[in-house]
Design an enzyme around this catalytic site. Structure first.
Site, mmCIF file in Angstrom:
data_model
loop_
_atom_site.group_PDB
_atom_site.id
_atom_site.type_symbol
_atom_site.label_atom_id
_atom_site.label_comp_id
_atom_site.label_asym_id
_atom_site.label_seq_id
_atom_site.Cartn_x
_atom_site.Cartn_y
_atom_site.Cartn_z
ATOM 1 N N TYR A 202 0.862 -1.177 0.000
ATOM 2 C CA TYR A 202 0.000 0.000 0.000
ATOM 3 C C TYR A 202 0.905 1.235 0.000
ATOM 4 O O TYR A 202 1.302 1.731 1.058
ATOM 5 C CB TYR A 202 -0.881 0.039 1.254
ATOM 6 C CG TYR A 202 -2.011 -0.961 1.306
ATOM 7 C CD1 TYR A 202 -2.316 -1.786 0.230
ATOM 8 C CD2 TYR A 202 -2.783 -1.084 2.460
ATOM 9 C CE1 TYR A 202 -3.364 -2.702 0.292
ATOM 10 C CE2 TYR A 202 -3.833 -1.995 2.529
ATOM 11 C CZ TYR A 202 -4.113 -2.793 1.454
ATOM 12 O OH TYR A 202 -5.145 -3.691 1.533
ATOM 13 N N GLY B 174 -13.567 3.028 -5.404
ATOM 14 C CA GLY B 174 -14.299 3.675 -4.332
ATOM 15 C C GLY B 174 -15.639 4.232 -4.746
ATOM 16 O O GLY B 174 -16.180 5.118 -4.099
#
Length: 304
Positions: free
Chosen positions: A71, A230
């Site tokens: 990440y 998202g």
């Protein structure tokens, strides 16, 4: 629904091995960058804002943070931001879960999954270094494909026996792969994609995890069809009407539905926005009615 005084404690608790966590946690994937995650051209998030969101999560009672060494965006790493925001020392009750398997090269491009004991140990050690820890609370083996996980999970079990890892989990797995892992060492959680209308064929698997005392930790439960971007697109009238009735957002309804699927489900919504963080945590206090759940079940089974 009001979010002013609601903390993650309102979601209830679950025990991961010997670690008790609030059922609303925090996913760190979006912390290092603005916009779509895990892309080489991701725009780094302002460091101060990222640190503030992580600290606010803990202030709101979040004690389960999900992260990974892969990440990162240019200039920003989720693990190192977590270390900066919360380390020195970390709160005693904070559980940091990470995952190994996937790899990205320094430019951010995806590489082949780590598969050998040496490669997996290297990823564990990288997580330790970035987080500034002498052990990892929870490591999930994330897999790609349906081949056996026994050898890879065995490599992680050896690192657990050596004291580098406290507990083990698996991610993106089938029921058969979970059984393979459990034959090697205890599994405290399964982390798979799941949400309203997302993988309804996993319903029995989700229930089975609970029957085995294993936490089920769905990812992309808010984004649904939008996944890592998202975005869920246009919501159904069922979701919007239920949200309106509770004075909540559709994202909060999605999170509440997740928690209603069983006491062993743990939510890990991620955001870099303080207002969204507070709304996500507050969803742990949202109690859906029997009628709400029946309508959402129909929506779920339709794959909406």
């Amino acid at each position: 629904m009001t979010t002013e005084t609601i903390t993650a404690a309102a979601s209830g608790t679950w025990t991961l091995g010997d670690m008790t966590v609030n059922r609303i946690g925090f996913g760190a994937m979006r912390v290092p960058q603005d916009g779509p995650a895990l892309r080489p051209d991701a725009v780094p998030r302002d460091r101060g804002r990222a640190v503030a969101v992580l600290r606010r999560a803990v202030e709101l009672g979040v004690n389960h943070i999900d992260t990974a060494a892969f990440y990162f965006s240019p200039l920003r790493s989720a693990n190192e931001l977590i270390n900066r925001a919360l380390g020195g020392p970390y709160p005693d009750d904070l559980v940091i879960a990470t995952k190994v398997g996937p790899r990205r090269d320094p430019s951010g491009e995806w590489a082949e999954h780590a598969r050998t004991p040496r490669e997996l140990r290297g990823q564990v050690e990288e997580n330790l270094r970035q987080l500034g820890r002498d052990h990892l609370d929870l490591v999930n083996l994330r897999v790609l494909g349906t081949d056996s996980v026994a050898d890879r999970f065995g490599a992680l079990a050896e690192l657990r026996d050596a004291g580098l890892i406290r507990h083990l989990g698996v991610s993106n797995v089938t029921p058969e792969q979970l059984a393979q892992a459990r034959a090697v060492a205890p599994v405290v959680c399964v982390q798979n994609m799941y949400g309203i209308g997302v993988r309804p064929e996993y319903d029995a698997f989700v229930r089975s995890c609970g029957e085995q005392g294993i936490a089920f930790v769905p990812f992309y439960s808010i984004a649904a069809a939008g996944r890592e971007n998202g975005a869920a697109g246009s919501e159904s009238e069922v979701l919007t009407s239920i949200a309106r009735a509770h004075g909540a957002s559709t994202a909060q309804v999605r999170l509440a539905w997740t928690l209603h699927r069983g006491p062993h489900l743990l939510a890990i919504p991620g955001t870099g926005d303080p207002a969204h963080l507070e709304a996500n945590v507050a969803a742990g206090a949202l109690r859906l009615t029997g009628d709400d759940l029946a309508r959402l079940e129909t929506l779920h089974r339709a794959g909406a």
